[in-house]
Each structure stands twice: as C-alpha cells, then as structure tokens.
Scaffold this active site. Structure first.
Site, short mmCIF file in Angstrom:
data_model
loop_
_atom_site.label_atom_id
_atom_site.label_comp_id
_atom_site.label_asym_id
_atom_site.label_seq_id
_atom_site.Cartn_x
_atom_site.Cartn_y
_atom_site.Cartn_z
CG HIS A 43 -0.45 0.12 2.54
ND1 HIS A 43 0.39 -0.82 3.10
CD2 HIS A 43 -0.62 1.08 3.50
CE1 HIS A 43 0.70 -0.45 4.33
NE2 HIS A 43 0.11 0.71 4.60
CG HIS A 56 -0.11 4.49 4.68
ND1 HIS A 56 -0.86 3.78 5.58
CD2 HIS A 56 -0.93 5.46 4.18
CE1 HIS A 56 -2.08 4.31 5.64
NE2 HIS A 56 -2.15 5.32 4.80
CG ASP A 71 4.55 3.25 7.53
OD1 ASP A 71 3.65 3.70 6.78
OD2 ASP A 71 4.34 2.37 8.39
CG HIS A 72 4.07 0.13 4.44
ND1 HIS A 72 4.06 -1.16 4.92
CD2 HIS A 72 3.54 0.91 5.42
CE1 HIS A 72 3.52 -1.15 6.14
NE2 HIS A 72 3.20 0.09 6.46
CG HIS A 93 -4.02 0.31 7.02
ND1 HIS A 93 -3.95 1.07 8.17
CD2 HIS A 93 -2.87 0.56 6.34
CE1 HIS A 93 -2.80 1.74 8.17
NE2 HIS A 93 -2.14 1.45 7.08
CG ASP A 126 0.35 -1.35 7.90
OD1 ASP A 126 1.21 -2.18 8.25
OD2 ASP A 126 0.61 -0.14 7.74
CG HIS A 131 3.58 -1.41 11.58
ND1 HIS A 131 4.35 -0.27 11.72
CD2 HIS A 131 2.87 -1.25 10.45
CE1 HIS A 131 4.11 0.55 10.70
NE2 HIS A 131 3.21 -0.02 9.91
FE FE Z 1 2.39 0.95 8.15
ZN ZN Z 2 -0.07 1.80 6.51
#
Ligand code: FE
Ligand code: ZN
Length: 255
Positions: A56, A58, A60-61, A114, A133, A171
C-alpha cells in the site's frame, strides 16, 4: 526448493520481508520502509534483488525505494487501482491475478480497510502471506480510509487461507495489541500464553512477526468478531459480525 524468508526490522517498528530463491540467488522485498537495512540484508544473504512488492501507498512502506541498491533494475509491483499514488509501477496487479516472483507463484488479494486498495501477496506453495497493515499480529491496521464492512470482508479473505500460512505483517505492534486483546478476551487461555511469549520475545529483543494464521485465528480479536464467546462478552450475541468487528475496532481506536 522453498524460498528463504528474512524479516528485516526497519525504522522504529516496521518490518520489510525478503524472500529469496536459493537456487537462482534472486530475491524480492515486500515493502520498503527504509533502504539501508534492506540493502544490508541483501548483501549479507548474497542475494540479487530483482523485485519489489508494495502492499500500500503509506510512506512507511514505500519511502526507502529510491535508496535501494541497483534501483533502476528493479521491477516494482503494486496495486493497479492505487497506481496514481504508488511509486511508478512496472507491473500493476489486481485481485485474482497470479504473479511469479523468484520462481514461485503469488496470488493477489484485495485487503482494503487500512487503506482502500491495500493488497496482500499469498504464496500458496510457500505458505506465506504478506498482509502488511491489513492483518497484523494480534491486531489489524487502523481504518484510515476503508469502512468497517470492507475491513471485515478483507479479514475473512485472509482467514480463508490455509491455517498453517505464515502471516508476515508490517509492524511490531504486538505488545500493545496484546494488552487490548486481553480486555475483550480475558479468559482465552491461548491468548494468555501468547501474551507471555510475546512479552518474553520483546524482552529479548526478538520480533513477534511473522505469526501463523492458526494462532491469529485463535487469539486475534479482529479475526474472532464472529466467535460466540467474544460476541457474548461484548453483549452482541445476535449482532452481524461486521458490526461486532466495528465495535472492536472502535474500542481499539479509543484504547
Ligand atoms: Fe504501516
Ligand atoms: Zn499503513
């Protein structure tokens, strides 16, 4: 020969995963929170990174992508429906597609919730599912975009995979998830022993991810929204499981 799975801690509490084919030396990485630990793990394994799988959009990915060694040679695979907000894709995929990665087939699942258009990669022959996530160890991602009904539908898709599937999630939130799970499910003896194992692992600096789908189905409250004992605990015995899921998610957001 089976793929070799390496869990790569990134940033504060993210995980990337490297899968590598020991016969060909090819490797793929699932999500790129940051480049340095992934580059180091590829080097340490002696692998040749060819492919990046994105779950996805985001930050942080995806944010480590341009720092990966040999970036221009990498094939980037992600959701067609999210192509406009993902890094440029070389292969855009949709639910029901099967792709071949490092010589092994992966099925694409849409696991919106998410985020809308979050995907998971399921390597059936390897018993691996990369859920990031959507489904997490003892939890599920906060619904930043999708509806409760969408997220519940997505979790039911993951729940339908073989129970010995390894759930590779994004995570290290397991301890916090465990504290919440125990408020809903205080008499679940498997949850009690899992929480002890999670606390011991974290005290030793070990990751609690991945986990088996079987363990998640027995201890993760978000997968147990239609379990009679949990529904009774919530006073929602006759409710629609999607509404029970919504209640659990709402309580977690306030926890
Ligand atoms: Fe994440
Ligand atoms: Zn995420």
């Amino acid at each position: 020969m089976p793929l070799i799975l390496t869990t790569v801690p990134c940033l504060e509490d993210n995980y990337a995963f490297i899968i590598a084919n020991p016969e060909t030396g090819e490797a793929a990485v699932v999500d790129v929170p940051e480049a340095a630990p992934i580059n180091a793990a590829i080097k340490a394994g002696g692998w040749r990174l060819t492919t990046v799988l994105l779950t996805h959009h985001h930050w942080d990915h995806v944010d480590g992508l341009n720092g990966l060694d040999n970036r221009s040679a990498l094939k980037i695979i992600g959701a067609k429906r999210d192509a406009r907000r993902l890094p440029a894709l070389d292969h855009a995929v949709s639910e029901g597609d099967t792709i071949t990665v490092c010589g092994h087939d992966a099925d694409i699942l849409d696991v919106s919730g998410h985020t809308i258009n979050h995907i998971a990669f399921h390597f059936a022959s390897e018993k691996l599912a990369f859920t990031a996530d959507s489904l997490m160890a003892l939890g599920c991602g906060r619904l930043s975009e999708g509806t409760h009904a969408q997220a519940w539908t997505s979790l039911k898709k993951i729940r339908a995979l073989p129970r010995d599937t390894l759930i590779c999630s994004g995570h290290e939130y397991t301890q916090a998830n465990a504290r919440f799970a125990q408020t809903l499910d205080p008499h679940n003896s498997e949850l009690i022993s899992r929480v002890q194992a999670v606390d011991a692992a974290r005290a030793a600096g070990q990751p609690t991810v991945p986990s088996t789908l079987d363990l998640e189905m027995r201890t993760n409250p978000f997968l147990r929204a239609d379990a009679p004992d949990l529904m009774a605990h919530l006073g929602m015995t006759d409710a629609d499981p999607a509404d029970v899921f919504a209640e659990i998610r709402t309580r977690k957001d306030r926890f």
